[in-house]
Scaffold this active site. Sequence first.
Site, PDB file in Angstrom:
ATOM      1  N   HIS A   1       0.822  -1.220   0.000  1.00 24.14           N
ATOM      2  CA  HIS A   1       0.000   0.000   0.000  1.00 24.14           C
ATOM      3  C   HIS A   1       0.854   1.268   0.000  1.00 24.14           C
ATOM      4  CE1 HIS A   1      -4.046  -1.867   0.815  1.00 24.14           C
ATOM      5  NE2 HIS A   1      -3.235  -2.890   1.061  1.00 24.14           N
TER       6      HIS A   1
ATOM      7  N   ASP B   1       3.535   9.513  -0.817  1.00 24.99           N
ATOM      8  CA  ASP B   1       2.384   8.696  -0.425  1.00 24.99           C
ATOM      9  C   ASP B   1       2.171   7.592  -1.444  1.00 24.99           C
ATOM     10  OD1 ASP B   1       0.237   7.982   1.161  1.00 24.99           O
ATOM     11  OD2 ASP B   1      -0.554  10.010   1.276  1.00 24.99           O
TER      12      ASP B   1
HETATM   13  O1  F6P Z   1      -0.715   3.586   4.253  1.00 28.60           O
HETATM   14  C1  F6P Z   1      -0.407   2.365   4.802  1.00 28.60           C
HETATM   15  C2  F6P Z   1      -1.399   1.951   5.866  1.00 28.60           C
HETATM   16  O2  F6P Z   1      -1.181   0.614   6.247  1.00 28.60           O
HETATM   17  C3  F6P Z   1      -2.825   2.125   5.367  1.00 28.60           C
HETATM   18  O3  F6P Z   1      -3.226   1.050   4.576  1.00 28.60           O
HETATM   19  C4  F6P Z   1      -3.588   2.324   6.629  1.00 28.60           C
HETATM   20  O4  F6P Z   1      -4.702   3.120   6.481  1.00 28.60           O
HETATM   21  C5  F6P Z   1      -2.596   3.019   7.525  1.00 28.60           C
HETATM   22  O5  F6P Z   1      -1.313   2.728   7.037  1.00 28.60           O
HETATM   23  C6  F6P Z   1      -2.871   2.581   8.959  1.00 28.60           C
HETATM   24  O6  F6P Z   1      -1.841   2.729   9.818  1.00 28.60           O
HETATM   25  P1  F6P Z   1      -1.864   2.097  11.267  1.00 28.60           P
HETATM   26  O7  F6P Z   1      -2.421   0.715  11.156  1.00 28.60           O
HETATM   27  O8  F6P Z   1      -0.435   2.101  11.690  1.00 28.60           O
HETATM   28  O9  F6P Z   1      -2.732   2.972  12.093  1.00 28.60           O
END
Ligand code: F6P
Length: 463
Positions: free
Chosen positions: A156, A364
């Site tokens: 992602h 990003d």
């Molecule tokens: O951008 C990567 C990511 O894993 C997204 O898919 C997700 O929304 C975000 O980071 C969530 O981060 P965390 O689980 O650390 O709160």
Amino acid sequence: MKRLVVVSNRVAVPDDSKVRAGGLAVALEEALQQAGGVWFGWSGRIAPQTADSLALIEQGQVTYATVNLSRRDHAEYYNGFANRTLWPIFHYRIDLTDFNRQNYAGYLRVNTLFAEKLLPLLRDEDDIWVHDYHLIPLGEELRRRGVRQRIGFFLHTPFPAMEILLVLPSHERIVRSLCAYDVVGFQTRNDLRAFHDYITVEAGGEVLSNGLVHAFGRTLRAEVFPIGVDVEPLQRAARASVRLQTYRRLRENFGGKCLMIGVDRLDYSKGLRERMHAFGRLLDRYPGYRRRICFMQIAPPSRSDVPEYLQIRRELETEAGHINGTFAEFDWIPIHYLNSSFQRATLAGFYRYSKVGVVTPLRDGMNLVAKEYVATQDPAEPGALVLSRFAGAARELDAALLVNPYDIDGMAETMARAIEMPVAERKERWEDMMAKIRASSIDVWRENFLHALREAPFSTEAA
Ligand code: F6P
């Protein structure tokens, strides 16, 4: 029928308020309910000890299987290697990257544990889909335990340019682990190109003409699958939002003013400091905008135990306070800075009301806020989007006003241009962006990935 097994760090267990039911969760749930299957990952809970057993919740055709992590595993795997090493390096922030063998060992240990816990839940015909940087070694660990099913991986985040990745001491193991999958998906061509560079230049592998990659003794498919949003539900939510109390309160508060909005997890990769700076520069250079515009930045804190996140939080508080202190008047506050999160329906209304959306990350993977902002606009009078060229979304949304987030003057000028943009130009740009958002919706993304996984050449070579 083949079942689907989804593995991700966070699991959207139904009725678990800790996980936001976003478009991704809805899309994966839909695929799981159709085919039946398992969603496996961390429960989001820290326990005295990493649990021996899994918590299993059955709903319809789907089993949600989660494991609690001990404080140490959470510190080394999630806060440590995933979020203090891989996250900064994948976002081109070598300066913020912590190289720490203990955290690396913790990361591998939790991936091994996940493989062991998942193994008994697997059936011969399953397709397995692993998500994101937390779980890169998982496929290799499953292969080691004799798993022959097709395993796909989707990243992602960005995949960094080779010269950046080489700074990571364990770069070879990380890329070798990626090559244990049958399909590896990236957000943009940029990310795929960086992966190809590593494969050919550093790993001595080959990129074949048909999208296949041969490296570390395996053949896999590496492709671009730009993630999207759930377009129709978002549009419905935006239309309905005007009846919400939050929308009415927003309109009462900002009535007669031009509202600019930013919505981001509080993360140094999102360029929030630079964005506030640019807004301050706008007020400084163009005094005519004072009292006429307001900037609302919503930034729910995340990864709060990680020191770099504490640091950026303090910096943003200082910056917002400085700008308000400099420009506010007794009846006008320029920046509304909120560390809270909102329901999707509420946000849909906030986006629709705001004349300008600002999405200016320093780097990003995709940035779905950019797509959500566009999808929730009123077609008769859409707002303008200011978008960083370093967000994956800029590859598709090139009809946005693209900016370099490091260029503060340039961003201030572009904000002014967005505020002044005539409705005919806003409509033209919006239609162009909507066509692309529809063409790569979250459903298209999911189906394309799963199709590629099911069609992937079946590699029996050892990982
Ligand atoms: O951008 C990567 C990511 O894993 C997204 O898919 C997700 O929304 C975000 O980071 C969530 O981060 P965390 O689980 O650390 O709160």
